[in-house]
Design an enzyme around this catalytic site. Sequence first.
Site, PDB file in Angstrom:
ATOM      1  N   SER A  18       0.825  -1.203   0.000  1.00 31.67           N
ATOM      2  CA  SER A  18       0.000   0.000   0.000  1.00 31.67           C
ATOM      3  C   SER A  18       0.866   1.262   0.000  1.00 31.67           C
ATOM      4  O   SER A  18       1.643   1.476  -0.909  1.00 31.67           O
ATOM      5  CB  SER A  18      -0.960  -0.044   1.189  1.00 31.67           C
ATOM      6  OG  SER A  18      -1.998   0.886   1.039  1.00 31.67           O
ATOM      7  N   ASP A  57      -5.894   2.298  -3.756  1.00 32.85           N
ATOM      8  CA  ASP A  57      -7.113   2.293  -2.929  1.00 32.85           C
ATOM      9  C   ASP A  57      -7.242   3.573  -2.095  1.00 32.85           C
ATOM     10  O   ASP A  57      -8.237   3.758  -1.397  1.00 32.85           O
ATOM     11  CB  ASP A  57      -7.198   1.049  -2.038  1.00 32.85           C
ATOM     12  CG  ASP A  57      -6.052   0.914  -1.044  1.00 32.85           C
ATOM     13  OD1 ASP A  57      -5.177   1.816  -0.994  1.00 32.85           O
ATOM     14  OD2 ASP A  57      -6.022  -0.092  -0.309  1.00 32.85           O
ATOM     15  N   ASP A  89      -2.106   6.121  -4.105  1.00 27.46           N
ATOM     16  CA  ASP A  89      -0.984   5.383  -3.532  1.00 27.46           C
ATOM     17  C   ASP A  89      -0.639   4.217  -4.460  1.00 27.46           C
ATOM     18  O   ASP A  89      -1.309   4.018  -5.485  1.00 27.46           O
ATOM     19  CB  ASP A  89      -1.311   4.942  -2.101  1.00 27.46           C
ATOM     20  CG  ASP A  89      -2.452   3.946  -2.021  1.00 27.46           C
ATOM     21  OD1 ASP A  89      -3.251   3.869  -2.976  1.00 27.46           O
ATOM     22  OD2 ASP A  89      -2.555   3.228  -1.004  1.00 27.46           O
ATOM     23  N   ASP A 121      -1.123   1.024  -4.634  1.00 30.29           N
ATOM     24  CA  ASP A 121      -2.105  -0.004  -5.004  1.00 30.29           C
ATOM     25  C   ASP A 121      -3.481   0.578  -5.319  1.00 30.29           C
ATOM     26  O   ASP A 121      -4.437  -0.151  -5.545  1.00 30.29           O
ATOM     27  CB  ASP A 121      -2.205  -1.089  -3.939  1.00 30.29           C
ATOM     28  CG  ASP A 121      -2.824  -0.608  -2.639  1.00 30.29           C
ATOM     29  OD1 ASP A 121      -2.579   0.554  -2.253  1.00 30.29           O
ATOM     30  OD2 ASP A 121      -3.556  -1.388  -1.995  1.00 30.29           O
TER      31      ASP A 121
END
Length: 462
Positions: free
Chosen positions: A106, A254, A250, A252
């Site tokens: 993340s 999300d 970010d 990833d």
Amino acid sequence: MTLIKSISGIRGTIGGKPGDNLTPIDAVKFAAAYGVWLKGYSEKDQLKVVIGRDARLSGAMIQNLVVSTLVGLGIDVIDLDLSTTPTVEIAVPLEKADGGIILTASHNPKQWNALKLLNEKGEFLNAAEGALILEIAEKDDFKFAEVDDLGSITRNDSYIDIHIDEVLKLSLVDADTIRKAKFKVVVDGVNSTGGIAIPKLLKELGVEVVELYCDPTGHFPHNPEPLKEHLADICDLVVKEQADFGIVVDPDVDRLAFISNDGEMFGEEYTLVACADYVLSKTKGNTVSNLSSSRALRDISEKHGGSYEAAAVGEVNVVTKMKANQAVIGGEGNGGIIYPESHYGRDSLVGTALFLMLMAENGGTVAALRASYPSYFMSKKKIQLTPELDVDSLLDAMAEKYRKEDISTIDGVKIDFAENWVHLRKSNTEPIIRIYTEAKSQMEADGLADRIIGEIKAIAEI
């Protein structure tokens, strides 16, 4: 401590010794534990798992290890390769798979990676399921498949496009309305998979895109957490390009943050506020965010005739409360948008489309939109943990100190004062105590955080 085992999955730094860092041995061990749990959890004879990863440097290595481990257990794998967390979440039910693993740390820097684990709905596992997988991993009790029973690998790199199609099908997203607005947007994809997904979505919606750090090399050009202190480049470029706004995600994809047309942060806490404002204007209902999120969502929810509830920090906790309260939108104040009509997962593509609809229908500038919302200011600070620090005792002491205030202890300690609040909790993803505060001015929020940090240090004698 650089290997963190929690109900959220396993996260650590690459290299070093097994058990201390996220080494190949640890990746195999926890992938195997997930596979063993899945075989006990599912009633199917032949299981299928979707795998996707962000662009970080260790991604391909960890991906190969995890995929091979599942195949070795006799589980079929749908390998999406470079993907996003919400893309994998959407792919699991579309593929009628039994689970999914996202390989991403993340917002953590490049030396980190992690295994995020999903169930057959494409949602994160609950606490009991996560604990059971940790138990299986500790026992090291794995039985792998014989040669004729090995799983298969199917590679499918089309799922970001499929994800975009799913966003365009949403009832509150009208591509023609967005196209007519002729937006110009700068995108910072932090050289990960957001640099693939977000520009593709925007172009499908007729938006002129200026790409910044959108080459998915995994060489993050700045700290990948989308906070103001890391985003000077895009703030400058939005003004230079005379763009309508900027988008930052970010690694990833999300977490979603916006830059206003004047080069100022829209405020990641206000990503959810703005998207909720649009959704609630069309669909009456309730909202949910976590305890560390802004009061502004409560204010917007009440303005539209809905009610607001706070959940413990963690996507699975927010989703559980959203389902219980029949929330029409929810998420986390870190820029995580959860829109159930799409799926129960934080999704920056969905959030981007909803925000574009809000701007297209309302007109005006992003800076003016931000000024129209209740004005709260947050401070997000942290205290580094040391092995000898008894965090639970510290939090108990703070709860006792402020026992006459409005206190919640469902997740750390949240103290609600009349004009501000503070939330103290041990992070699930880093060896730190997080200290979040919110007040009517930045000075007051920072001052409250510094005061609380001083009190914690005095109690801990550090």
